[in-house]
Design a protein around this motif. Sequence first.
Motif, PDB file in Angstrom:
ATOM      1  N   TRP A  11       0.838  -1.200   0.000  1.00 29.48           N
ATOM      2  CA  TRP A  11       0.000   0.000   0.000  1.00 29.48           C
ATOM      3  C   TRP A  11       0.873   1.250   0.000  1.00 29.48           C
ATOM      4  O   TRP A  11       1.802   1.367   0.787  1.00 29.48           O
ATOM      5  CB  TRP A  11      -0.903   0.011   1.227  1.00 29.48           C
ATOM      6  CG  TRP A  11      -1.881  -1.115   1.192  1.00 29.48           C
ATOM      7  CD1 TRP A  11      -1.696  -2.365   1.704  1.00 29.48           C
ATOM      8  CD2 TRP A  11      -3.163  -1.120   0.573  1.00 29.48           C
ATOM      9  NE1 TRP A  11      -2.802  -3.137   1.448  1.00 29.48           N
ATOM     10  CE2 TRP A  11      -3.719  -2.398   0.763  1.00 29.48           C
ATOM     11  CE3 TRP A  11      -3.899  -0.148  -0.111  1.00 29.48           C
ATOM     12  CZ2 TRP A  11      -4.981  -2.737   0.282  1.00 29.48           C
ATOM     13  CZ3 TRP A  11      -5.155  -0.486  -0.582  1.00 29.48           C
ATOM     14  CH2 TRP A  11      -5.682  -1.771  -0.380  1.00 29.48           C
ATOM     15  N   ARG A  12       0.572   2.173  -0.874  1.00 30.85           N
ATOM     16  CA  ARG A  12       1.170   3.489  -1.007  1.00 30.85           C
ATOM     17  C   ARG A  12       2.676   3.514  -0.773  1.00 30.85           C
ATOM     18  O   ARG A  12       3.436   3.208  -1.660  1.00 30.85           O
ATOM     19  CB  ARG A  12       0.432   4.483  -0.117  1.00 30.85           C
ATOM     20  CG  ARG A  12      -0.992   4.713  -0.593  1.00 30.85           C
ATOM     21  CD  ARG A  12      -1.858   5.454   0.368  1.00 30.85           C
ATOM     22  NE  ARG A  12      -2.377   4.790   1.548  1.00 30.85           N
ATOM     23  CZ  ARG A  12      -3.181   3.738   1.593  1.00 30.85           C
ATOM     24  NH1 ARG A  12      -3.533   3.152   0.497  1.00 30.85           N
ATOM     25  NH2 ARG A  12      -3.627   3.251   2.722  1.00 30.85           N
ATOM     26  N   ARG A  58      -8.903  -6.075  -0.605  1.00 28.08           N
ATOM     27  CA  ARG A  58      -7.802  -7.047  -0.496  1.00 28.08           C
ATOM     28  C   ARG A  58      -8.151  -8.363  -1.198  1.00 28.08           C
ATOM     29  O   ARG A  58      -7.358  -8.910  -1.948  1.00 28.08           O
ATOM     30  CB  ARG A  58      -7.471  -7.313   0.966  1.00 28.08           C
ATOM     31  CG  ARG A  58      -6.678  -6.217   1.612  1.00 28.08           C
ATOM     32  CD  ARG A  58      -6.254  -6.611   3.036  1.00 28.08           C
ATOM     33  NE  ARG A  58      -5.987  -5.425   3.813  1.00 28.08           N
ATOM     34  CZ  ARG A  58      -6.880  -4.754   4.540  1.00 28.08           C
ATOM     35  NH1 ARG A  58      -8.124  -5.193   4.615  1.00 28.08           N
ATOM     36  NH2 ARG A  58      -6.539  -3.683   5.207  1.00 28.08           N
ATOM     37  N   VAL A  75      -0.446  -0.711  -4.594  1.00 27.19           N
ATOM     38  CA  VAL A  75      -1.539   0.250  -4.711  1.00 27.19           C
ATOM     39  C   VAL A  75      -0.945   1.645  -4.587  1.00 27.19           C
ATOM     40  O   VAL A  75      -0.321   1.979  -3.579  1.00 27.19           O
ATOM     41  CB  VAL A  75      -2.612   0.019  -3.635  1.00 27.19           C
ATOM     42  CG1 VAL A  75      -3.711   1.060  -3.744  1.00 27.19           C
ATOM     43  CG2 VAL A  75      -3.185  -1.390  -3.753  1.00 27.19           C
ATOM     44  N   GLU A  78      -5.874   5.743  -4.170  1.00 25.83           N
ATOM     45  CA  GLU A  78      -7.206   5.269  -3.840  1.00 25.83           C
ATOM     46  C   GLU A  78      -8.122   6.469  -3.708  1.00 25.83           C
ATOM     47  O   GLU A  78      -7.697   7.535  -3.273  1.00 25.83           O
ATOM     48  CB  GLU A  78      -7.213   4.434  -2.564  1.00 25.83           C
ATOM     49  CG  GLU A  78      -6.843   5.191  -1.317  1.00 25.83           C
ATOM     50  CD  GLU A  78      -6.786   4.301  -0.090  1.00 25.83           C
ATOM     51  OE1 GLU A  78      -7.518   4.590   0.869  1.00 25.83           O
ATOM     52  OE2 GLU A  78      -6.011   3.337  -0.103  1.00 25.83           O
ATOM     53  N   PHE A  97      -9.244   1.947  -6.816  1.00 26.81           N
ATOM     54  CA  PHE A  97      -7.842   1.759  -6.460  1.00 26.81           C
ATOM     55  C   PHE A  97      -7.009   1.569  -7.722  1.00 26.81           C
ATOM     56  O   PHE A  97      -7.322   0.714  -8.550  1.00 26.81           O
ATOM     57  CB  PHE A  97      -7.699   0.537  -5.552  1.00 26.81           C
ATOM     58  CG  PHE A  97      -8.519   0.644  -4.298  1.00 26.81           C
ATOM     59  CD1 PHE A  97      -7.965   1.129  -3.134  1.00 26.81           C
ATOM     60  CD2 PHE A  97      -9.862   0.271  -4.290  1.00 26.81           C
ATOM     61  CE1 PHE A  97      -8.727   1.247  -1.985  1.00 26.81           C
ATOM     62  CE2 PHE A  97     -10.625   0.382  -3.150  1.00 26.81           C
ATOM     63  CZ  PHE A  97     -10.053   0.878  -1.994  1.00 26.81           C
ATOM     64  N   TYR A  99      -3.369   0.493  -9.203  1.00 22.96           N
ATOM     65  CA  TYR A  99      -2.226  -0.284  -8.741  1.00 22.96           C
ATOM     66  C   TYR A  99      -1.357  -0.724  -9.909  1.00 22.96           C
ATOM     67  O   TYR A  99      -1.795  -0.737 -11.066  1.00 22.96           O
ATOM     68  CB  TYR A  99      -2.687  -1.503  -7.933  1.00 22.96           C
ATOM     69  CG  TYR A  99      -3.439  -2.551  -8.714  1.00 22.96           C
ATOM     70  CD1 TYR A  99      -2.783  -3.667  -9.236  1.00 22.96           C
ATOM     71  CD2 TYR A  99      -4.810  -2.433  -8.943  1.00 22.96           C
ATOM     72  CE1 TYR A  99      -3.477  -4.632  -9.952  1.00 22.96           C
ATOM     73  CE2 TYR A  99      -5.503  -3.397  -9.658  1.00 22.96           C
ATOM     74  CZ  TYR A  99      -4.835  -4.489 -10.154  1.00 22.96           C
ATOM     75  OH  TYR A  99      -5.508  -5.445 -10.872  1.00 22.96           O
TER      76      TYR A  99
END
Length: 114
Positions: A11-12, A58, A75, A78, A97, A99
């Motif tokens: 994430w990020r 997820r 990702v 978002e 999202f 990615y």
Amino acid sequence: MSPAATEVIYWRRELPPADAEPIGDHTLEAASGRVPDTIAHRDELWHRCYDDLMRQTRRRLEQEIARLGGDCAHVLEEAIDTRHDGVTAEAWLHGRFTYVLYHRPETSLRAGSG
């Protein structure tokens, strides 16, 4: 296996493994379950929707990673907004999202050397 060895969603600011090669940019949309659209318990309901949205995201990301032949995803962005159905008096969260899908070369080598 260590938790880092089994991680498939980053994430990020979390970085995917250094040996992972990007194989495409993708977008995924997901929604939480619906809750009563009421002013009572609004924070509690929002948190319940957010937790459900992230579970759904997820699960969907893991499915997409497998379907697209990747090994992990990062990702990058978002966007989460609220949705409302006035007829049913329900609300929910919707997420979009963006990615990057990655492939890890040694994963393919290990899979083929069994």
